[in-house]
Enzyme design. Structure first.
Site, PDB file in Angstrom:
ATOM      1  N   HIS A 160     -41.394  -3.563 -14.688  1.00 14.48           N
ATOM      2  CA  HIS A 160     -40.907  -2.573 -15.654  1.00 14.48           C
ATOM      3  C   HIS A 160     -41.614  -1.231 -15.529  1.00 14.48           C
ATOM      4  O   HIS A 160     -41.219  -0.260 -16.172  1.00 14.48           O
ATOM      5  CB  HIS A 160     -41.057  -3.087 -17.094  1.00 14.48           C
ATOM      6  CG  HIS A 160     -40.225  -4.294 -17.389  1.00 14.48           C
ATOM      7  ND1 HIS A 160     -38.864  -4.317 -17.192  1.00 14.48           N
ATOM      8  CD2 HIS A 160     -40.553  -5.533 -17.831  1.00 14.48           C
ATOM      9  CE1 HIS A 160     -38.389  -5.513 -17.520  1.00 14.48           C
ATOM     10  NE2 HIS A 160     -39.391  -6.270 -17.899  1.00 14.48           N
ATOM     11  N   ASP A 196     -36.605 -12.118 -12.042  1.00 13.29           N
ATOM     12  CA  ASP A 196     -37.110 -12.177 -13.418  1.00 13.29           C
ATOM     13  C   ASP A 196     -35.912 -12.081 -14.377  1.00 13.29           C
ATOM     14  O   ASP A 196     -34.886 -11.476 -14.047  1.00 13.29           O
ATOM     15  CB  ASP A 196     -38.083 -11.002 -13.655  1.00 13.29           C
ATOM     16  CG  ASP A 196     -38.758 -11.043 -15.015  1.00 13.29           C
ATOM     17  OD1 ASP A 196     -39.905 -11.515 -15.081  1.00 13.29           O
ATOM     18  OD2 ASP A 196     -38.130 -10.610 -16.015  1.00 13.29           O
ATOM     19  N   HIS A 198     -35.574 -10.299 -16.919  1.00  9.46           N
ATOM     20  CA  HIS A 198     -35.313  -8.921 -17.341  1.00  9.46           C
ATOM     21  C   HIS A 198     -35.030  -8.024 -16.132  1.00  9.46           C
ATOM     22  O   HIS A 198     -35.583  -8.230 -15.052  1.00  9.46           O
ATOM     23  CB  HIS A 198     -36.533  -8.368 -18.101  1.00  9.46           C
ATOM     24  CG  HIS A 198     -36.945  -9.198 -19.270  1.00  9.46           C
ATOM     25  ND1 HIS A 198     -37.906 -10.191 -19.174  1.00  9.46           N
ATOM     26  CD2 HIS A 198     -36.518  -9.185 -20.558  1.00  9.46           C
ATOM     27  CE1 HIS A 198     -38.064 -10.762 -20.369  1.00  9.46           C
ATOM     28  NE2 HIS A 198     -37.228 -10.179 -21.221  1.00  9.46           N
ATOM     29  N   ASP A 285     -38.988 -16.475 -16.413  1.00 11.86           N
ATOM     30  CA  ASP A 285     -38.543 -16.403 -17.810  1.00 11.86           C
ATOM     31  C   ASP A 285     -37.038 -16.668 -17.936  1.00 11.86           C
ATOM     32  O   ASP A 285     -36.482 -16.565 -19.032  1.00 11.86           O
ATOM     33  CB  ASP A 285     -38.942 -15.077 -18.482  1.00 11.86           C
ATOM     34  CG  ASP A 285     -38.857 -13.870 -17.575  1.00 11.86           C
ATOM     35  OD1 ASP A 285     -38.318 -13.982 -16.459  1.00 11.86           O
ATOM     36  OD2 ASP A 285     -39.330 -12.784 -18.000  1.00 11.86           O
TER      37      ASP A 285
HETATM   38  N1  Q9C Z   1     -41.064 -10.077 -27.864  1.00  9.54           N
HETATM   39  C1  Q9C Z   1     -41.587  -9.170 -18.130  1.00  9.54           C
HETATM   40  O1  Q9C Z   1     -41.007 -10.240 -18.135  1.00  9.54           O
HETATM   41  N2  Q9C Z   1     -40.349  -7.186 -24.988  1.00  9.54           N
HETATM   42  N3  Q9C Z   1     -41.550  -8.339 -19.175  1.00  9.54           N
HETATM   43  C2  Q9C Z   1     -39.301  -8.063 -25.376  1.00  9.54           C
HETATM   44  C3  Q9C Z   1     -40.192  -9.927 -26.756  1.00  9.54           C
HETATM   45  C4  Q9C Z   1     -40.388  -6.770 -23.622  1.00  9.54           C
HETATM   46  C5  Q9C Z   1     -40.793  -8.650 -20.366  1.00  9.54           C
HETATM   47  C6  Q9C Z   1     -39.525  -8.565 -26.754  1.00  9.54           C
HETATM   48  C7  Q9C Z   1     -40.194  -7.871 -22.631  1.00  9.54           C
HETATM   49  C8  Q9C Z   1     -40.784  -7.496 -21.310  1.00  9.54           C
HETATM   50  C9  Q9C Z   1     -42.426  -8.765 -16.985  1.00  9.54           C
HETATM   51 ZN    ZN Z   2     -39.141 -10.798 -17.635  1.00 11.90          ZN
END
Ligand code: Q9C
Ligand code: ZN
Length: 342
Positions: A160, A196, A198, A285
């Site tokens: 990200h 991933d 995301h 994830d």
């Molecule tokens: N509480 C990676 O998997 N926030 N980043 C989402 C969850 C951001 C994920 C809310 C999620 C980023 C590297």
């Molecule tokens: Zn992720």
């Protein structure tokens, strides 16, 4: 397959991230890497080695100098205000505000260099972040030296993070730094496959106008999922990068067979691009029981991901990204890696 790992990741342990109006305990925690390391050791995948230290210039091939300087000094500037808790941004240069003047105050800098408030900066964050990039660079160096594969057990993750921005638990973009290092040391064409859950917004943005690094990502549809503001199917690259970017947004509830069908599409695109080497942003994830995600992958699905990546028959660097079902993260990562190695 060699695994590269450093205990330095422990130096980064944020207390809380902003999520839906509350400060909640960070999902991105040190035990994640511990479980992956344990699973790697039990798997017999191969040796675990410490990273080498690379020059700062390997980082600024991908990130701007002012952004790296911000990461290096942010904690000290925060501490100078008398703060003892983690640094987090609370104001951002969104539409209507100036972003051509980099702020000098740390509160301004935090917002200027962040896309969200899921990136706490602690006393040890920079040391951990720098080491995580070294882990990825050491993996890239192994490929340059002739290894067919390597696993960079990076923490914190990276995909990200943009050239000049942190976000989503990421500070330096480990996969992008590794891909650039491969380009700088012999590979003419590199493909990055991001599995991933995301969208890898940072990686996409870094290489969006380049034709020498192909980026393909499978992820939760940004219409309904973080990072919301990038990762749509119509983002195909610009200029020299036209056609070298491919997104596969998938709906909540996506199962193994549906995911693997989309992956076949990404693999075909990468094969058509014809990379000398491949970097995989390896997040797990996508797992059915992940606490912050909405895909339904399990067990053998992860083995199949590894098998399909192996079908490209290219030197491949796996770079650890997300995965927050802490107890299962190691098993799922090792499933991908052993599926590849089989
Ligand atoms: N509480 C990676 O998997 N926030 N980043 C989402 C969850 C951001 C994920 C809310 C999620 C980023 C590297
Ligand atoms: Zn992720």
């Amino acid at each position: 397959m060699l695994t590269i790992y450093s205990d330095d990741h422990r130096l980064h342990h944020g207390a809380a991230e902003l999520y839906r109006g509350q400060l909640v305990p960070c999902f991105e925690m040190p035990s994640r890497a511990d479980h992956v390391l344990d699973a790697v050791r039990e798997s017999g995948l191969g040796d675990v080695v410490a990273p080498d230290r690379f020059d700062r210039t390997a980082l600024t091939r991908v990130h701007t100098d002012d952004y790296v300087a911000f990461l290096e000094t942010a904690w000290d500037e925060w501490r100078a205000l008398g703060e003892t808790g983690d640094a987090l941004p609370y104001v951002w240069p969104a539409r209507g505000l100036r972003r051509d003047v980099p702020p000098t105050h740390i509160d301004g800098k935090l917002g200027f260099y962040a896309i969200d408030a899921a990136v706490p900066i602690t006393a040890g964050t920079w040391a951990a972040v720098r080491s995580s990039a070294d882990v990825a660079l050491t993996g890239a160096q192994r490929l340059i030296a002739g290894d067919h594969s390597a696993f960079a057990l990076c923490r914190p993750p990276g995909h990200h993070a943009g050239a000049r921005a942190m976000g989503g638990f990421c500070y330096l973009n480990n996969a992008a730094i590794a891909a650039q290092h491969l380009r700088d040391h012999g590979a003419q064409r590199v493909a990055i496959l991001d599995v991933d859950y995301h969208h890898g917004n940072g990686t996409q943005a870094i290489f969006y106008d380049r034709g020498d690094v192909f980026f393909a990502s499978l992820h939760g549809d940004p219409a309904v999922e973080y990072p919301f503001f990038l990762g749509y199917a119509d983002e195909c690259g610009v200029g020299a990068g036209q056609g070298a970017n491919r997104n596969f947004p998938l709906p909540w509830g996506t199962t193994g067979p549906e995911y693997l069908a989309a992956l076949d599409g990404a693999i075909a695109d990468i094969a058509a691009f014809g990379p000398d080497m491949v970097v995989v942003s390896l997040g797990v994830d996508t797992f059915a029981d992940d606490p912050i995600s909405h895909f339904k992958l399990r067990g053998d699905d992860f083995v199949q991901i590894g098998r399909r990546i192996a079908s490209l028959a290219r030197p491949t660097l796996f770079v650890m990204e997300g995965g927050y079902a802490v107890a299962e993260i190691g098993v799922n990562v090792v499933a991908v890696l052993t599926g590849f190695a089989a």
